[in-house]
Scaffold this motif. Structure first.
Motif, short mmCIF file in Angstrom:
data_model
loop_
_atom_site.label_atom_id
_atom_site.label_comp_id
_atom_site.label_asym_id
_atom_site.label_seq_id
_atom_site.Cartn_x
_atom_site.Cartn_y
_atom_site.Cartn_z
N UNK A 62 0.83 -1.20 0.00
CA UNK A 62 0.00 0.00 0.00
C UNK A 62 0.87 1.25 0.00
N UNK A 63 0.37 2.34 -0.59
CA UNK A 63 1.10 3.61 -0.50
C UNK A 63 1.26 4.04 0.95
N UNK A 64 2.35 4.70 1.24
CA UNK A 64 2.60 5.22 2.58
C UNK A 64 2.43 6.74 2.56
N UNK A 65 1.77 7.26 3.57
CA UNK A 65 1.44 8.68 3.62
C UNK A 65 2.14 9.33 4.82
N UNK A 66 2.78 10.46 4.55
CA UNK A 66 3.48 11.19 5.60
C UNK A 66 3.14 12.67 5.51
N UNK A 67 3.31 13.36 6.63
CA UNK A 67 3.19 14.81 6.60
C UNK A 67 4.48 15.44 7.12
N UNK A 68 4.80 16.58 6.57
CA UNK A 68 6.00 17.32 6.94
C UNK A 68 5.58 18.74 7.27
N UNK A 69 5.62 19.10 8.55
CA UNK A 69 5.14 20.41 8.99
C UNK A 69 6.29 21.42 9.04
N UNK A 70 6.01 22.61 8.52
CA UNK A 70 6.96 23.72 8.61
C UNK A 70 6.25 24.90 9.28
N UNK A 71 7.03 25.83 9.81
CA UNK A 71 6.44 26.93 10.58
C UNK A 71 5.64 27.89 9.71
N UNK A 73 4.55 29.16 5.42
CA UNK A 73 4.46 28.72 4.02
C UNK A 73 5.75 28.97 3.22
N UNK A 74 6.44 30.08 3.50
CA UNK A 74 7.65 30.39 2.73
C UNK A 74 8.79 29.42 3.03
N UNK A 75 8.67 28.65 4.12
CA UNK A 75 9.71 27.68 4.45
C UNK A 75 9.56 26.37 3.65
N UNK A 76 8.43 26.23 2.99
CA UNK A 76 8.20 25.02 2.20
C UNK A 76 9.26 24.86 1.12
N UNK A 77 9.62 25.95 0.46
CA UNK A 77 10.57 25.88 -0.65
C UNK A 77 11.95 25.41 -0.17
N UNK A 78 12.40 25.97 0.94
CA UNK A 78 13.70 25.57 1.50
C UNK A 78 13.68 24.09 1.88
N UNK A 79 12.57 23.67 2.49
CA UNK A 79 12.44 22.26 2.90
C UNK A 79 12.41 21.35 1.69
N UNK A 80 11.74 21.78 0.62
CA UNK A 80 11.68 20.98 -0.61
C UNK A 80 13.07 20.78 -1.19
N UNK A 81 13.86 21.83 -1.23
CA UNK A 81 15.23 21.73 -1.75
C UNK A 81 16.04 20.73 -0.94
N UNK A 83 14.86 18.20 0.77
CA UNK A 83 14.34 16.86 0.47
C UNK A 83 14.95 16.30 -0.82
N UNK A 84 15.00 17.13 -1.84
CA UNK A 84 15.52 16.69 -3.14
C UNK A 84 17.01 16.37 -3.05
N UNK A 85 17.74 17.14 -2.28
CA UNK A 85 19.18 16.88 -2.11
C UNK A 85 19.41 15.53 -1.42
N UNK A 86 18.58 15.23 -0.43
CA UNK A 86 18.70 13.94 0.25
C UNK A 86 18.28 12.81 -0.68
N UNK A 87 17.20 13.01 -1.43
CA UNK A 87 16.69 11.96 -2.32
C UNK A 87 17.70 11.59 -3.39
N UNK A 88 18.50 12.55 -3.86
CA UNK A 88 19.50 12.28 -4.89
C UNK A 88 20.56 11.30 -4.41
N UNK A 89 20.75 11.21 -3.11
CA UNK A 89 21.77 10.32 -2.57
C UNK A 89 21.26 8.88 -2.44
N UNK A 249 15.00 10.71 9.42
CA UNK A 249 15.88 10.12 8.42
C UNK A 249 15.03 9.69 7.23
N UNK A 250 15.15 10.40 6.13
CA UNK A 250 14.33 10.14 4.94
C UNK A 250 14.58 8.76 4.37
#
Length: 254
Positions: A62-71, A73-81, A83-89, A249-250
């Motif tokens: 089954x798909x797994x669902x998670x939530x990632x809370x930031x303080x 809305x403008x912090x979403x972009x930094x958090x996304x970057x 996430x992508x840096x970690x995913x590339x590894x 730990x992603x």
């Protein structure tokens, strides 16, 4: 009489075993022109045929669902970057990211396009239907290749850190451009679905899953503020989907 029959059978077997060869002229006579709609239908049949070879390796999940809370809305972009840096590894992941507006889509693409080792595309309502289908099919084909290719095949060494980094295939979309499953379009089967902006309706949340996520995929919901937290809670309760807090730990969930 029996001897004659045996000889005939041997001759037939020998004829069947002979290799059949076609030259270009004889083979071309077997070809015919088809319309664009027929070509699309044959492409879908070919896609399903390729999937058939993977059926023995398919395990129910089954798909797994998670939530990632930031303080904020403008912090979403930094958090996304981050996430992508970690995913590339980790591995070469196909990722779909959802935005609720064209402005937000443009902002995300502007930032992500400057990151290395990310193959980025976007689909929005201003696109012609043919171009929308072409971009989705391109991503779908990339997803198929990644599913049949070892993770190390797409790895590159970062000369600054000395670590391996993988190419990510990412498409940013709005809800108006989802694959039309009811019309015969197949899901694009991404491994990760990121809701950069939560939908307000549970039906939209479920439609994003069914049209874009692989059966064993991961949903990451980015939330900021009490309003989005409440929206996420309503989706959790009304759909029966269990949405857990994303692990620090992603790699634990990938």
């Amino acid at each position: 009489m029996r001897i004659d029959e045996d000889e005939e059978e041997k001759e037939e077997e020998q004829a069947e075993q002979q290799e059949i060869k076609f030259n270009w002229n004889s083979f071309s006579k077997l070809l015919c022109r088809v319309s664009l709609s027929e070509a699309k239908m044959y492409a879908k049949i070919s896609y399903l045929g390729n999937l058939a070879y993977s059926i023995p390796q398919i395990k129910y999940s089954k798909p797994r669902h998670y939530y990632l809370a930031v303080d904020r809305p403008q912090f979403k972009m930094v958090t996304l970057v981050d996430l992508l840096r970690v995913a590339r590894k980790h591995s070469s992941l196909p990722i779909v990211l959802y935005c609720s507006s064209r402005d937000e889509l443009d902002a995300v693409c502007s930032v992500v396009s400057n990151l290395p080792n990310i193959s980025l595309d976007s689909v929005y309502s201003d696109l012609a239907e043919a171009e929308r289908m072409l971009k989705l099919d391109k991503f779908r084909q990339a997803t198929m290749k990644l599913n049949h290719k070892p993770a190390a095949a797409n790895a590159e060494v970062n000369h600054e850190t000395g670590n391996e980094e993988h190419e990510l295939f990412m498409i940013v979309v709005t809800d108006a451009c989802l694959p039309h499953v009811s019309s015969g379009e197949s899901s694009i089967c991404a491994h990760v679905l990121i809701n950069h902006e939560l939908p307000t309706k549970k039906e939209t949340y479920l439609r994003r899953m069914t049209t874009c996520l692989a059966a064993d995929g991961i949903v990451i919901n980015m939330v900021a503020g009490a309003g989005e937290v409440m929206t996420l809670k309503n989706i959790d309760e009304s759909t029966g989907v269990v949405i857990e807090k994303m692990p620090i730990d992603m790699f634990e969930m990938l």
